[in-house]
Design a protein around this motif. Structure first.
Motif, short mmCIF file in Angstrom:
data_model
loop_
_atom_site.label_atom_id
_atom_site.label_comp_id
_atom_site.label_asym_id
_atom_site.label_seq_id
_atom_site.Cartn_x
_atom_site.Cartn_y
_atom_site.Cartn_z
N ALA A 18 0.84 -1.20 0.00
CA ALA A 18 0.00 0.00 0.00
C ALA A 18 0.87 1.25 0.00
O ALA A 18 0.60 2.22 -0.71
N GLY A 19 1.95 1.20 0.78
CA GLY A 19 2.88 2.32 0.83
C GLY A 19 3.55 2.56 -0.51
O GLY A 19 3.74 3.70 -0.94
N LYS A 20 3.91 1.47 -1.18
CA LYS A 20 4.55 1.58 -2.50
C LYS A 20 3.60 2.20 -3.51
O LYS A 20 3.99 3.05 -4.31
N GLU A 21 2.33 1.80 -3.45
CA GLU A 21 1.34 2.36 -4.37
C GLU A 21 1.17 3.86 -4.14
O GLU A 21 1.09 4.64 -5.09
N LYS A 22 1.12 4.26 -2.87
CA LYS A 22 1.00 5.68 -2.56
C LYS A 22 2.25 6.44 -2.99
O LYS A 22 2.15 7.54 -3.52
N LEU A 23 3.41 5.83 -2.74
CA LEU A 23 4.66 6.46 -3.16
C LEU A 23 4.69 6.61 -4.67
O LEU A 23 5.05 7.68 -5.18
N ASP A 24 4.30 5.57 -5.37
CA ASP A 24 4.30 5.60 -6.84
C ASP A 24 3.39 6.72 -7.35
O ASP A 24 3.78 7.49 -8.25
N ALA A 25 2.21 6.83 -6.76
CA ALA A 25 1.28 7.89 -7.18
C ALA A 25 1.85 9.27 -6.91
O ALA A 25 1.76 10.18 -7.75
N LYS A 26 2.46 9.44 -5.74
CA LYS A 26 3.04 10.74 -5.38
C LYS A 26 4.20 11.10 -6.31
O LYS A 26 4.33 12.23 -6.75
N VAL A 31 6.65 14.09 -10.87
CA VAL A 31 7.21 14.08 -12.22
C VAL A 31 6.34 14.94 -13.13
O VAL A 31 6.85 15.74 -13.93
N ALA A 32 5.02 14.80 -13.03
CA ALA A 32 4.10 15.58 -13.87
C ALA A 32 4.27 17.08 -13.62
O ALA A 32 4.17 17.89 -14.56
N LYS A 33 4.53 17.46 -12.37
CA LYS A 33 4.74 18.87 -12.03
C LYS A 33 6.14 19.35 -12.40
O LYS A 33 6.43 20.54 -12.32
N GLY A 34 7.00 18.43 -12.78
CA GLY A 34 8.37 18.79 -13.14
C GLY A 34 9.28 19.01 -11.94
O GLY A 34 10.37 19.56 -12.07
N GLU A 35 8.84 18.56 -10.76
CA GLU A 35 9.64 18.77 -9.56
C GLU A 35 10.77 17.75 -9.44
O GLU A 35 11.79 18.02 -8.79
N ILE A 36 10.58 16.57 -10.04
CA ILE A 36 11.65 15.57 -10.10
C ILE A 36 11.63 14.95 -11.49
O ILE A 36 10.63 15.04 -12.21
N THR A 37 12.75 14.35 -11.86
CA THR A 37 12.83 13.70 -13.17
C THR A 37 12.29 12.28 -13.07
O THR A 37 12.23 11.70 -11.97
N PRO A 38 11.91 11.69 -14.20
CA PRO A 38 11.48 10.29 -14.18
C PRO A 38 12.57 9.36 -13.61
O PRO A 38 12.27 8.40 -12.90
N GLN A 39 13.83 9.66 -13.89
CA GLN A 39 14.93 8.84 -13.38
C GLN A 39 15.01 8.93 -11.85
O GLN A 39 15.23 7.94 -11.16
N GLN A 40 14.81 10.13 -11.32
CA GLN A 40 14.83 10.30 -9.86
C GLN A 40 13.68 9.50 -9.23
O GLN A 40 13.86 8.88 -8.17
N ALA A 41 12.53 9.52 -9.86
CA ALA A 41 11.38 8.76 -9.35
C ALA A 41 11.70 7.27 -9.37
O ALA A 41 11.42 6.54 -8.40
#
Length: 101
Positions: A18-26, A31-41
């Motif tokens: 459940a935590g992983k799913e929430k982390l993935d969504a966040k 990434v969508a907001k451009g605050e981190i890169t896809p690689q960082q995620a």
């Protein structure tokens, strides 16, 4: 007791998922907001998975230690004990057979 440990472990796994799913969504949101890169995620998710695997290994080691302690406390024979006895019996049978011949 083992059933209680198994249920606790499964509860932990469920919470982790459940935590992983929430982390993935966040992370997708960041990434969508451009605050981190896809690689960082991706790196953050990998660290989360690695930490979970390390905890799982730690739990397995502790469980193994507890089982060995219980076997010792109960005075149960281990596989090594049984193998040693089998070897002694075979040796004694061979000695008896040689005396009879």
């Amino acid at each position: 007791m083992a059933d209680l440990l198994r249920k606790g472990f499964l509860l932990g796994v469920g919470a982790a998922l459940a935590g992983k799913e929430k982390l993935d969504a966040k992370l997708k949101e960041l990434v969508a907001k451009g605050e981190i890169t896809p690689q960082q995620a991706k790196d953050l998710i990998q660290r989360f998975v690695d930490k979970g695997e390390a905890k799982s290994n730690e739990w397995n080691e502790k469980n193994q230690e507890n089982m060995q302690k219980k076997v010792h406390d109960l005075g149960l024979a281990t596989k090594a004990d049984v193998d040693a006895l089998k070897q002694r019996i075979s040796h004694l049978e061979l000695r008896l057979q040689n005396k009879e011949d």
